[in-house]
Motif scaffolding. Sequence first.
Motif, PDB file in Angstrom:
ATOM      1  N   ALA A  53      51.834  46.821  45.405  1.00 42.15           N
ATOM      2  CA  ALA A  53      51.632  45.382  45.181  1.00 42.15           C
ATOM      3  C   ALA A  53      51.452  44.652  46.503  1.00 42.15           C
ATOM      4  CB  ALA A  53      52.806  44.798  44.396  1.00 42.15           C
ATOM      5  N   GLY A  54      52.101  45.135  47.554  1.00 41.96           N
ATOM      6  CA  GLY A  54      51.931  44.535  48.867  1.00 41.96           C
ATOM      7  C   GLY A  54      50.505  44.644  49.387  1.00 41.96           C
ATOM      8  N   TYR A  55      49.734  45.525  48.786  1.00 39.38           N
ATOM      9  CA  TYR A  55      48.330  45.695  49.149  1.00 39.38           C
ATOM     10  C   TYR A  55      47.401  45.125  48.068  1.00 39.38           C
ATOM     11  CZ  TYR A  55      50.031  48.588  52.905  1.00 39.38           C
ATOM     12  OH  TYR A  55      50.683  49.021  54.032  1.00 39.38           O
ATOM     13  N   GLY A  56      47.995  44.384  47.130  1.00 35.93           N
ATOM     14  CA  GLY A  56      47.202  43.787  46.059  1.00 35.93           C
ATOM     15  C   GLY A  56      46.752  44.779  45.010  1.00 35.93           C
ATOM     16  N   LEU A  57      47.490  45.898  44.873  1.00 39.34           N
ATOM     17  CA  LEU A  57      47.115  46.956  43.932  1.00 39.34           C
ATOM     18  C   LEU A  57      48.236  47.230  42.950  1.00 39.34           C
ATOM     19  CD1 LEU A  57      45.800  49.519  46.588  1.00 39.34           C
ATOM     20  CD2 LEU A  57      44.389  48.048  45.135  1.00 39.34           C
ATOM     21  N   ASP A  58      47.865  47.663  41.749  1.00 38.35           N
ATOM     22  CA  ASP A  58      48.868  48.245  40.873  1.00 38.35           C
ATOM     23  C   ASP A  58      48.741  49.767  40.987  1.00 38.35           C
ATOM     24  OD1 ASP A  58      46.853  49.176  39.065  1.00 38.35           O
ATOM     25  OD2 ASP A  58      47.039  47.410  37.793  1.00 38.35           O
ATOM     26  N   ARG A  59      49.648  50.493  40.337  1.00 42.01           N
ATOM     27  CA  ARG A  59      49.644  51.955  40.486  1.00 42.01           C
ATOM     28  C   ARG A  59      48.341  52.584  40.007  1.00 42.01           C
ATOM     29  NH1 ARG A  59      55.232  54.999  40.114  1.00 42.01           N
ATOM     30  NH2 ARG A  59      53.726  56.666  40.072  1.00 42.01           N
ATOM     31  N   GLY A  60      47.800  52.075  38.903  1.00 44.43           N
ATOM     32  CA  GLY A  60      46.555  52.621  38.366  1.00 44.43           C
ATOM     33  C   GLY A  60      45.385  52.415  39.310  1.00 44.43           C
ATOM     34  N   GLU A  61      45.333  51.242  39.917  1.00 44.96           N
ATOM     35  CA  GLU A  61      44.258  50.966  40.875  1.00 44.96           C
ATOM     36  C   GLU A  61      44.415  51.845  42.108  1.00 44.96           C
ATOM     37  OE1 GLU A  61      43.737  46.296  39.559  1.00 44.96           O
ATOM     38  OE2 GLU A  61      45.096  46.834  41.201  1.00 44.96           O
ATOM     39  N   PHE A  62      45.655  51.987  42.578  1.00 44.89           N
ATOM     40  CA  PHE A  62      45.887  52.882  43.710  1.00 44.89           C
ATOM     41  C   PHE A  62      45.435  54.293  43.369  1.00 44.89           C
ATOM     42  CE2 PHE A  62      48.319  56.190  45.742  1.00 44.89           C
ATOM     43  CZ  PHE A  62      48.073  55.929  47.077  1.00 44.89           C
ATOM     44  N   ASP A  63      45.748  54.763  42.159  1.00 38.70           N
ATOM     45  CA  ASP A  63      45.359  56.121  41.757  1.00 38.70           C
ATOM     46  C   ASP A  63      43.851  56.319  41.830  1.00 38.70           C
ATOM     47  OD1 ASP A  63      47.994  56.863  41.354  1.00 38.70           O
ATOM     48  OD2 ASP A  63      47.916  56.626  39.169  1.00 38.70           O
ATOM     49  N   VAL A  64      43.080  55.321  41.407  1.00 39.44           N
ATOM     50  CA  VAL A  64      41.615  55.415  41.487  1.00 39.44           C
ATOM     51  C   VAL A  64      41.181  55.519  42.943  1.00 39.44           C
ATOM     52  CG1 VAL A  64      39.436  54.181  41.105  1.00 39.44           C
ATOM     53  CG2 VAL A  64      41.172  54.226  39.298  1.00 39.44           C
ATOM     54  N   GLN A 101      36.078  46.665  41.984  1.00 38.26           N
ATOM     55  CA  GLN A 101      34.772  46.222  42.473  1.00 38.26           C
ATOM     56  C   GLN A 101      34.829  44.739  42.828  1.00 38.26           C
ATOM     57  OE1 GLN A 101      31.463  46.992  39.842  1.00 38.26           O
ATOM     58  NE2 GLN A 101      29.981  46.653  41.466  1.00 38.26           N
ATOM     59  N   LYS A 102      35.462  43.943  41.998  1.00 33.22           N
ATOM     60  CA  LYS A 102      35.585  42.506  42.257  1.00 33.22           C
ATOM     61  C   LYS A 102      36.347  42.257  43.559  1.00 33.22           C
ATOM     62  CE  LYS A 102      37.046  38.201  40.115  1.00 33.22           C
ATOM     63  NZ  LYS A 102      37.655  37.564  38.954  1.00 33.22           N
ATOM     64  N   ALA A 103      37.313  43.131  43.869  1.00 32.67           N
ATOM     65  CA  ALA A 103      38.099  43.007  45.105  1.00 32.67           C
ATOM     66  C   ALA A 103      37.361  43.553  46.320  1.00 32.67           C
ATOM     67  CB  ALA A 103      39.440  43.722  44.937  1.00 32.67           C
ATOM     68  N   GLY A 104      36.174  44.157  46.112  1.00 32.43           N
ATOM     69  CA  GLY A 104      35.389  44.683  47.222  1.00 32.43           C
ATOM     70  C   GLY A 104      35.880  46.025  47.749  1.00 32.43           C
ATOM     71  N   LEU A 105      36.655  46.760  46.933  1.00 37.48           N
ATOM     72  CA  LEU A 105      37.215  48.037  47.375  1.00 37.48           C
ATOM     73  C   LEU A 105      36.373  49.230  46.957  1.00 37.48           C
ATOM     74  CD1 LEU A 105      40.950  47.201  46.627  1.00 37.48           C
ATOM     75  CD2 LEU A 105      39.698  46.972  48.788  1.00 37.48           C
ATOM     76  N   ILE A 106      35.510  49.035  45.970  1.00 38.55           N
ATOM     77  CA  ILE A 106      34.575  50.074  45.533  1.00 38.55           C
ATOM     78  C   ILE A 106      33.213  49.439  45.291  1.00 38.55           C
ATOM     79  CG2 ILE A 106      36.351  51.515  44.426  1.00 38.55           C
ATOM     80  CD1 ILE A 106      35.022  50.434  41.696  1.00 38.55           C
ATOM     81  N   VAL A 107      32.203  50.283  45.264  1.00 36.58           N
ATOM     82  CA  VAL A 107      30.875  49.866  44.805  1.00 36.58           C
ATOM     83  C   VAL A 107      30.411  50.910  43.800  1.00 36.58           C
ATOM     84  CG1 VAL A 107      30.208  48.580  46.873  1.00 36.58           C
ATOM     85  CG2 VAL A 107      29.718  51.029  46.724  1.00 36.58           C
ATOM     86  N   ARG A 108      29.545  50.474  42.908  1.00 40.93           N
ATOM     87  CA  ARG A 108      28.907  51.401  41.977  1.00 40.93           C
ATOM     88  C   ARG A 108      27.465  51.528  42.427  1.00 40.93           C
ATOM     89  NH1 ARG A 108      31.824  48.169  37.228  1.00 40.93           N
ATOM     90  NH2 ARG A 108      33.495  49.617  36.743  1.00 40.93           N
ATOM     91  N   GLY A 124      34.386  50.535  52.948  1.00 39.03           N
ATOM     92  CA  GLY A 124      35.207  50.657  54.151  1.00 39.03           C
ATOM     93  C   GLY A 124      36.561  50.000  53.968  1.00 39.03           C
ATOM     94  N   GLU A 125      36.571  48.828  53.344  1.00 34.30           N
ATOM     95  CA  GLU A 125      37.831  48.130  53.073  1.00 34.30           C
ATOM     96  C   GLU A 125      38.688  48.939  52.102  1.00 34.30           C
ATOM     97  OE1 GLU A 125      40.964  45.448  53.033  1.00 34.30           O
ATOM     98  OE2 GLU A 125      39.347  45.767  54.478  1.00 34.30           O
ATOM     99  N   GLY A 126      38.067  49.571  51.121  1.00 39.18           N
ATOM    100  CA  GLY A 126      38.814  50.415  50.182  1.00 39.18           C
ATOM    101  C   GLY A 126      39.481  51.585  50.885  1.00 39.18           C
TER     102      GLY A 126
END
Length: 170
Positions: A53-64, A101-108, A124-126
């Motif tokens: 959460a300190g990185y703006g992520l939940d566990r599922g998002e971190f797993d991806v 994707q909305k957070a700019g951490l991945i692209v499709r 790169g940010e991801g």
Amino acid sequence: MTESERPENDHVDRLRAQWARELPALDTSAMSLLGRINRIANLVHPSISETFAGYGLDRGEFDVLATLRRAGDPYRLTPTELYKSLMITSGGLTARLNRLQKAGLIVREASREDRRSLAVRLTGEGVRKVEAAFEEDMGKERLLLDALNAGEKALLEELLRKLTSSLETP
């Protein structure tokens, strides 16, 4: 371990004692191990979730993000590869991908293998975010194991590996 070396009764010991009182003929010995494994997971979950959460992520998002990062450069997988690796539904994955994707951490981007589908790639940010979150998490998890010495950690690791392997084998 002698009785004097044994730690005080823990939560699982108390549960087993209650069940022994209520259903004395029932063997609850499996709870000694599996109950503690579950209890440990429940106790460490908040710390891990707080880190992410300190990185703006939940566990599922971190797993991806972690799955993409472990894939190696260029940190790209198809959605099918991702959801098989994560063992979630494709619908659950889509929601996570949309947020990332909305957070700019991945692209499709167009898949090299199948032009009809879109591959998922870390930005790169991801990469920076998942690496920083993982490093912090590993530091906290090491501290959580401080109650065990190196030999105890190695023995526990080997025993848990053996149990996990037996459960993963059909």
